[in-house]
Enzyme design. Sequence first.
Site, short mmCIF file in Angstrom:
data_model
loop_
_atom_site.label_atom_id
_atom_site.label_comp_id
_atom_site.label_asym_id
_atom_site.label_seq_id
_atom_site.Cartn_x
_atom_site.Cartn_y
_atom_site.Cartn_z
N THR A 11 -21.00 4.09 -86.88
CA THR A 11 -21.46 4.15 -88.27
C THR A 11 -20.49 3.38 -89.15
OG1 THR A 11 -21.87 5.57 -90.18
CG2 THR A 11 -20.30 6.42 -88.55
N GLY A 12 -21.02 2.61 -90.06
CA GLY A 12 -20.14 1.84 -90.94
C GLY A 12 -20.83 0.57 -91.40
N GLY A 57 -29.15 -3.96 -89.55
CA GLY A 57 -27.74 -3.66 -89.31
C GLY A 57 -27.42 -3.55 -87.82
N ASP A 58 -26.31 -2.89 -87.55
CA ASP A 58 -25.86 -2.75 -86.15
C ASP A 58 -26.57 -1.64 -85.40
OD1 ASP A 58 -24.54 -0.96 -87.99
OD2 ASP A 58 -23.33 -0.29 -86.30
N THR A 101 -25.50 7.70 -91.88
CA THR A 101 -26.11 7.31 -90.60
C THR A 101 -25.82 8.41 -89.60
OG1 THR A 101 -25.88 4.96 -90.98
CG2 THR A 101 -25.84 5.64 -88.68
N ARG A 128 -32.96 -7.29 -93.98
CA ARG A 128 -31.66 -7.15 -93.31
C ARG A 128 -31.72 -6.06 -92.21
NH1 ARG A 128 -27.82 -2.69 -92.55
NH2 ARG A 128 -25.74 -3.56 -92.48
N GLY A 174 -22.40 -2.45 -91.06
CA GLY A 174 -23.00 -2.97 -89.85
C GLY A 174 -22.69 -4.42 -89.51
N1 ASP Z 1 -24.17 0.97 -89.79
C1 ASP Z 1 -25.25 1.15 -90.73
C2 ASP Z 1 -25.77 -0.21 -91.12
O1 ASP Z 1 -24.99 -1.12 -91.32
C3 ASP Z 1 -24.85 1.88 -91.97
C4 ASP Z 1 -23.89 3.04 -91.79
O2 ASP Z 1 -23.61 3.47 -90.69
O3 ASP Z 1 -23.39 3.55 -92.81
O4 ASP Z 1 -26.96 -0.36 -91.27
#
Ligand code: ASP
Length: 327
Positions: A243-244, A222-223, A192, A220, A246
Site C-alpha cells: 500500500t502506498g 496503480g500498483d 487500500t 490511471r 503506486g
Molecule cells: N497503492 C495504491 C495506488 O497507488 C494506493 C494506496 O495504497 O494508498 O493506487
Amino acid sequence: MKTKSFLFLLAFVLGSFLGHAREKYVIVIHGGAGVMSKERMSEEQRIEYKAKLNEALLLGEDMLKNGAAATDVVVKVINILEDSPLFNAGKGAVFTHDGVNELDASIMEGKTLNAGAVAGVRDIKNPISAARAVMDKSEHVMLSGIGASEFAKQQGLEIVPNKYFYTESRYQSLQQLLKQEREREKKDNMGTVGCVVLDTEGNLCAGTSTGGMTNKKYGRIGDAPIIGAGTYANNLTCAVSCTGHGEYYIRLGFARDISAMMEYKGLSVDEACREEINKLSAMDGTGGVIAVDAEGNIALEFNTSGMFRGYITASGKKDIAIFKDDN
Ligand code: ASP
C-alpha cells in the site's frame, strides 16, 4: 516408510526445539499506509478501525483453523474490508478527478504462481472476488474497465451502480484537492486493503484491493492490480501485499523484488521488506508492505507515520496497530 516417518518426526522435534517449526497458519492484513496523526484521529475512530481489522482477522483465523485454503481466506477477509466504508477499497473507494470511483485489485497463489487482477472497474462490488474469478475462470491475468465488468457479470458477481461507492468523506477529500488545485495529498489515499496468508497446507496467497489515489486522471492504474508491483506470492519465498504511492511501487517492481531478494540473496522476509522500503524512501516514495514467508515469519514495514495493520498466528501471536509507535 518407517524411516521416513521417523526422520519427519525428528525434523519436527528438532525444529520445535530450535524454535524453527513452521507456523501452522498465519494471517496478516493491512488497511492502508499514510500520513496519520494521533491528534487528527479521534479515540472513537481508532476503535472503529481496530474493530473492523479485528473482525477481518478473526474471520480469517476461524477459516484457517478449519483448514480453509489461503486463497479462500484472502478473498473473504478482503471482502469484509471492501464492504466497510472505512477503507479505500470497495465501498470506501476514493474519487477520481472526474468524480467517479474506479477500483483495482489482484490476487496471487504461491503454489501455482496463478494470478488474477481487475483494473479501473466502476461497478463490481467486490473487486478482489473478480480478480479471483479472472485467475480461476479465465485464460488471462488482468482484465480492465468495461470488459472486466462484463466478465464479472458472466461469473455471477454482484454488480452495483457507481454511486454505491459514494461516501461523503471521500467526496469531500476530492473537493478539497480540486479547490486547492493540488495534484495529490497522500493522506487522502489512505485505506487500500491487503491480506497475506500461510495456510495449514503450507500454501501462500496474497491479495490487494484499492480505490487508487484521490484525484487520479486519465484512467490511471496503480500498483495494486499489477502482479509483481502491489501483490506477489511464491511458496518458495513469501506472499506480499503493498500500500502506498503506486507509481513508485510499479517502478520498483516492489513485491516481486522482495521475493527475489529472498530467493537470490537469501535475505529473511523482514530484511527484504526493510531493504525494499529503503529503496522506496531513497526515491522519496511513501507507503508500506505486509508479508509472510513459507515458515510463517511475518513483516509489516512502512515509512509513513502509520499503517492500519494486524496479524494472527497459530502459535497465538496477535496484534492490531495503527501508528508507527503503537508497538
Ligand atoms: N497503492 C495504491 C495506488 O497507488 C494506493 C494506496 O495504497 O494508498 O493506487
